[in-house]
Each structure stands twice: as C-alpha cells, then as structure tokens.
Write a protein that holds these residues in place. Structure first.
Motif, short mmCIF file in Angstrom:
data_model
loop_
_atom_site.label_atom_id
_atom_site.label_comp_id
_atom_site.label_asym_id
_atom_site.label_seq_id
_atom_site.Cartn_x
_atom_site.Cartn_y
_atom_site.Cartn_z
N GLN A 1 0.86 -1.18 0.00
CA GLN A 1 0.00 0.00 0.00
C GLN A 1 0.90 1.24 0.00
OE1 GLN A 1 -3.69 -0.73 2.70
NE2 GLN A 1 -2.07 -2.03 3.54
N ARG A 2 0.56 2.21 -0.83
CA ARG A 2 1.39 3.39 -0.98
C ARG A 2 0.65 4.65 -0.55
NH1 ARG A 2 6.80 2.36 -1.41
NH2 ARG A 2 7.13 0.47 -2.63
N PRO A 3 1.36 5.58 0.09
CA PRO A 3 2.78 5.55 0.40
C PRO A 3 3.16 4.60 1.54
CG PRO A 3 1.79 7.50 1.34
CD PRO A 3 0.73 6.85 0.52
N ARG A 4 2.16 4.16 2.31
CA ARG A 4 2.36 3.15 3.36
C ARG A 4 1.00 2.61 3.74
NH1 ARG A 4 0.04 5.75 7.44
NH2 ARG A 4 0.66 7.84 8.10
N LEU A 5 1.01 1.55 4.56
CA LEU A 5 -0.25 1.03 5.07
C LEU A 5 -0.92 2.08 5.96
CD1 LEU A 5 0.40 0.18 8.28
CD2 LEU A 5 1.50 -1.74 7.16
N PRO A 6 -2.23 2.08 6.04
CA PRO A 6 -2.94 3.12 6.80
C PRO A 6 -2.78 2.97 8.31
CG PRO A 6 -4.50 1.55 5.86
CD PRO A 6 -3.17 1.20 5.30
N PHE A 7 -2.74 4.11 8.99
CA PHE A 7 -2.73 4.18 10.45
C PHE A 7 -4.14 4.49 10.94
CE2 PHE A 7 1.94 5.85 10.93
CZ PHE A 7 2.42 4.63 10.50
N ALA A 8 -4.62 3.73 11.91
CA ALA A 8 -5.85 4.05 12.64
C ALA A 8 -5.40 4.42 14.05
CB ALA A 8 -6.81 2.88 12.65
N VAL A 9 -5.38 5.70 14.35
CA VAL A 9 -4.77 6.21 15.58
C VAL A 9 -5.82 6.31 16.68
CG1 VAL A 9 -3.44 8.09 16.62
CG2 VAL A 9 -3.07 7.46 14.22
N ALA A 10 -5.58 5.58 17.77
CA ALA A 10 -6.46 5.63 18.93
C ALA A 10 -6.06 6.80 19.81
CB ALA A 10 -6.37 4.32 19.71
N ALA A 11 -7.01 7.69 20.08
CA ALA A 11 -6.68 8.89 20.85
C ALA A 11 -7.96 9.57 21.34
CB ALA A 11 -5.88 9.87 20.00
N GLY B 1 -2.95 10.05 10.79
CA GLY B 1 -3.96 9.01 10.67
C GLY B 1 -4.72 9.01 9.36
N GLN B 2 -5.06 7.82 8.93
CA GLN B 2 -6.06 7.65 7.88
C GLN B 2 -7.41 7.29 8.52
OE1 GLN B 2 -2.66 6.44 7.34
NE2 GLN B 2 -2.72 8.50 6.50
N ALA B 3 -7.34 6.97 9.80
CA ALA B 3 -8.53 6.69 10.60
C ALA B 3 -8.24 7.07 12.05
CB ALA B 3 -8.93 5.22 10.50
N TRP B 4 -9.30 7.26 12.80
CA TRP B 4 -9.22 7.57 14.23
C TRP B 4 -10.05 6.53 14.97
CZ3 TRP B 4 -13.79 9.64 16.76
CH2 TRP B 4 -13.60 9.91 18.12
N VAL B 5 -9.55 6.06 16.12
CA VAL B 5 -10.21 5.00 16.89
C VAL B 5 -10.52 5.49 18.29
CG1 VAL B 5 -10.03 2.65 17.77
CG2 VAL B 5 -8.89 3.26 15.63
N THR B 6 -11.69 5.15 18.79
CA THR B 6 -12.04 5.41 20.18
C THR B 6 -12.85 4.24 20.73
OG1 THR B 6 -13.13 6.97 21.71
CG2 THR B 6 -14.17 6.64 19.57
N THR B 7 -12.83 4.09 22.05
CA THR B 7 -13.69 3.12 22.73
C THR B 7 -14.76 3.83 23.56
OG1 THR B 7 -12.16 3.01 24.62
CG2 THR B 7 -11.87 1.37 22.86
#
Length: 300
Positions: A165-175, A188-194
C-alpha cells in the motif's frame, strides 16, 4: 453516510483448534475487517491461552483473500518502531496490501511492566507516542532512515521495498486527549475510540453518545488546526466499553439502533468482538452472525 462493520478476534484459540476457522468465517460473513489486540496478555485472559498478534495476522492473511486485517491496537509498551516497521512491511506483502495498523499510546497493565520497567506516567506515554509514530511513519515510507531521539533511534534502518500500500499502510490512531488527537489528525487515515472510560461502570447510553460527540468535535478541531478536512479520516468505534455493551449484541434490532445513533455522530466503522464464552465478550453466536449479515442492510 455509509457505515462498515468489522470484528475483533482475540488470539485465544490455537490456530488448528478453531483459530483459523474464525478468521475465515469473518470473511464469509462479509465483515469489512478483522482485527486483533496487540498485547502480550490482557485482563481476564491473562492466565489462559494468548497468542502473538502479528504471527496471528500473518496466518490469517494466508487463510483469507479479501478481509482487511489489523491490530486494534498496538502501542509502544513493548514495541520499537524499527522492528515493528519490518514486521508490518512483511505482513502487508503477505496479505497483498490488506493491513491497517491500529496504534495508540498504550496504558497501564501487564504489557506496561512485562519487560521489567516501571509503568510510564500518562505524560511519559504521550511523549513516547509522540516520537514513536512519526518515526514509524518515516520507516514505512523511506528506504533508509536514521534518527536520534529521546526514546527511539534508528541507524540506517533499511525497509526496501516498502509497503504494498502506498505511500504506506494506513494508520488508525487511537486517541482522546489533545496530544493524541493532534497525532491522529497529522498521521492518521482513521481515528479510533472506545468511548469515555469514566462512563464504563455508571454511565448511561445517552451520556456515552454525548461524550463521543465531544470527541468527534475535538478531532475536527485538531484537523482544522493543521488545515486538514476531518472527513478524510475514517472514524472507528471499538465497542464493548460503553454503557450499552451488554445489550448491543442482544438482537439485530438493538444493534441497528446502536449503529444508527453512532452513524449520526460521524462514525464510519463499528467494530464488535467475536463472541467468547464465559468472558466479558460472551454473546449468542447465531445473533452475532445475524448482525454481521443483516444489520447494515436494515440501517437504510
């Protein structure tokens, strides 16, 4: 707004005793992605079977064809960016570019002390994450990286040929805090929460929705501060930690109601735990599979 449904398959089963079949079944059921926790052990599962996340995901990559795969989430607790990057590039290659890296600052617990260190304070975790994530971003996008940091360094770390995957694999950042949300906005390409952990025991579903609304608004501000459109980020809700955790998998109708309320907040992906008997994630397997195949169709 479209909504995707994914699952978390905890690494508690031997691969040849039900492990492989769960990942294959997740693909058959049509889940968008299947994730696993990247821990060395976790809470009530500490004294039972628990396998490594990246070897498990590698095996899952060879047992599936379309399903996205990922960690939800990894952290600096027992990882180093240089070695993690090499493993992720390998996994991205084996899977044919189906990997998403869920990543966060980590927390207290077994992983925080298993290497013999004292647990880091919240500030120390944020400091380390603030250095870990930008370095990992470079390692996954550049052929050779050198870096001397306070916590992490690299000396001509080579990562040829890089990610599929270019330019890199996606980050899903939990914050949820301000420093983490800034990292999510930038990398991030995604954001994660609980959700809001303060509401876990005594909160109400309505309070949880309002807390999540506030988190989404803060993410929007973090994006606006750097001139980024928040719509570029997927918003991922990992369920199982909100006040309605014991009812949302009780029926298709209950889940559709839950999913609809959270779609209105802007969430684009909801992640549910694969049922595990006699645990916090116990649920009726038949209902779970009915949710997987029918719930999104009923949302309209």
């Amino acid at each position: 707004m479209s909504l995707r449904l994914s699952t978390v398959i905890l690494p508690v089963h031997r691969w040849h005793e039900g492990g492989r079949e769960r990942w294959q079944r997740a693909e058959e059921l049509g889940f968008h992605a299947a994730y696993t926790y990247d821990h060395l052990s976790w809470r009530s599962f500490r004294d039972g079977p628990w396998f490594g996340a990246l070897p498990t995901l590698t095996a899952a990559a060879t047992a599936t064809e379309r399903l996205r795969l990922g960690t939800l989430v990894t952290s600096p607790n027992f990882r180093h960016p240089v070695t993690l990057a090499k493993e992720l590039i390998s996994l991205d290659d084996i899977s044919g570019g189906r990997v998403t890296l869920g990543i966060g600052a980590g927390g207290n617990g077994f992983d925080a002390t298993v290497l013999g260190q004292e647990p880091w304070t919240p500030r120390e975790r944020a400091d380390r994450f603030g250095e870990f994530l930008p370095l990992l971003d470079r390692l996954l996008t550049e052929d050779a990286v050198s870096h001397t940091g306070t916590h992490y360094s690299a000396d001509e770390a080579r990562n040829v040929p890089g990610c599929v995957q270019r330019p890199r694999l996606p980050f899903a950042v939990a914050a949820t805090g301000p420093r983490g949300l800034k990292l999510a906005a930038r990398y991030g390409q995604a954001w994660v929460t609980t959700g809001d952990p303060k509401l876990y025991e005594d909160g109400t579903p309505e309070q949880s929705v309002e807390a999540l609304r506030g988190q989404v608004e803060k993410l929007g501000k973090a994006c606006a501060d750097i001139g980024r459109d928040v719509a570029e980020l997927d918003k991922v809700l990992l369920t199982g930690f909100t006040p309605d955790r014991n009812t949302l998998l009780g029926s298709v109708e209950a889940f559709v109601d839950f999913a609809g309320r959270h779609r209105e907040l802007g969430f684009t992906e909801i992640v549910v735990h694969w049922p595990i008997a006699d645990s916090d994630f116990a649920a009726d397997q038949a209902v779970f599979e009915e949710i997987a195949t029918e719930a999104l169709g009923r949302l309209g």
